[in-house]
Design an enzyme around this catalytic site. Structure first.
Site, PDB file in Angstrom:
ATOM      1  N   ASP A 149      74.542  63.347  77.640  1.00 43.47           N
ATOM      2  CA  ASP A 149      74.718  63.119  78.976  1.00 43.47           C
ATOM      3  C   ASP A 149      73.871  64.149  79.645  1.00 43.47           C
ATOM      4  OD1 ASP A 149      77.506  61.224  78.929  1.00 43.47           O
ATOM      5  OD2 ASP A 149      77.331  62.650  77.254  1.00 43.47           O
ATOM      6  N   HIS A 176      83.270  63.055  76.798  1.00 42.59           N
ATOM      7  CA  HIS A 176      81.944  62.078  76.786  1.00 42.59           C
ATOM      8  C   HIS A 176      82.664  60.550  76.919  1.00 42.59           C
ATOM      9  CE1 HIS A 176      78.243  60.002  75.500  1.00 42.59           C
ATOM     10  NE2 HIS A 176      78.739  59.515  74.488  1.00 42.59           N
TER      11      HIS A 176
END
Length: 316
Positions: A149, A176
């Site tokens: 990410d 996440h």
């Protein structure tokens, strides 16, 4: 005895096989064992990847079982079910925790003493599960967390600003998943505060740009899955990066998922924060500065994870 030249991968789906391919080209290891409930799949992937050995560093690649992974320096776990249409996140959690109940005890039983790198989703909950089930010191169980990410954030900011994304220093932290957050308050480009650099490049609507980019990063996996049904190259590169930081004892700071022990007021939860990663796994979390809103968002993200953890039975 740990063999520093050996890696094992559990799960030979898209993510596992892509990670094996990336690690084969990394030069970090000279031996790689692939483990999968479908032995033919593991053997096929091992054969296919090994045929590229003349173009890379010499490496012994083969399908095996857990006893073959006992002396590995790192075991990368990518096994798990994918979320199906109509299935809730908690359904997926329970399904994959049950899969881990068949995997992690076998890793424990062979006397594994290396680093356990969890990549399967939902990665924060499964990292927590692996800590509970493995018997390993918590510092040696690491989730890939928001490493990918954060790379997506750097890539998006680099494109927005017309600058090499390697010069962008910014993190996605928290879960996440859907409750992750970008740490804008401490983001910078080669030491220049992000807003200053944006204005230098002619961008002044900071709030709108931050929202657009954060949403783009958060929804990146959904977009990729919608277009090609799975994501695997980006995470494979993340696995390679993490293995490099570990095996070269880089002490590199990466936003991995690991067990919090009171930092930011969080404990008994695995969540992603910038962390010094070296040969022994997690050295310590880095106290990145968060503004009040970011800290509140982090706690909301942790609460969302905690709600899921509280509904799961982790007894192997």
């Amino acid at each position: 005895m740990v063999n520093d030249r050996k890696v094992a991968i559990v799960g030979c789906g898209f993510v596992g096989s892509s990670s094996a391919f990336a690690l084969m080209q990394s030069g970090l290891f000279s031996e790689m064992v692939l483990i999968d409930v479908d032995r033919d799949r593991a053997e096929g992937e091992a054969l296919d990847i090994s045929h590229g050995a003349p173009f890379a560093s010499p490496m012994k690649i083969y399908a095996g079982d857990y006893k073959d992974a006992a002396d590995a320096a790192i075991i990368v776990v990518t096994a798990g079910a994918a979320q199906k249409p109509g299935e809730t996140r908690l359904d997926l959690v329970n399904k994959n925790v049950n899969i881990f109940k068949s995997i992690i005890p076998q890793i424990r039983e062979v006397g594994f003493e290396g680093i356990l790198l969890i990549v399967s989703n939902p990665v924060d909950v499964l990292t927590y599960a692996a800590i509970k089930m493995s018997g390993l010191p918590e510092s040696r169980v690491i989730g890939s967390g928001t490493v990918l990410d954060s790379a997506r954030l750097k890539d998006a900011l680099g494109a927005h600003l017309g600058v090499d994304p390697r010069n962008v220093h910014a993190y996605i932290i928290g879960e996440h998943g859907d409750s992750e957050l970008a740490v804008w308050s401490s983001a910078n480009v080669s030491g220049v505060p992000l807003h200053d650099f944006c204005e230098m490049r002619g961008h002044f609507d900071h709030e709108a740009s931050e929202k657009r980019i954060a949403d783009e990063v958060k929804n990146a996996a959904y977009e990729i899955i919608n277009k090609k049904h799975a994501t695997y190259y980006g995470i494979a590169m993340s696995v390679k990066r993490l293995c490099t930081a570990i095996m070269r004892d880089e002490k590199h700071i990466l936003p991995v998922s690991s067990l919090m022990v009171g930092e930011y007021g969080l404990e008994d939860i695995a969540i992603s924060m910038p962390t010094i990663v070296g040969r022994n796994g997690v050295e310590c979390r880095v106290p990145v500065s968060l503004d009040e809103d970011e800290l509140a968002e982090l706690h909301r993200s942790a609460s969302a994870l905690k709600d899921v953890i509280d509904q799961v039975d982790f007894n192997a």
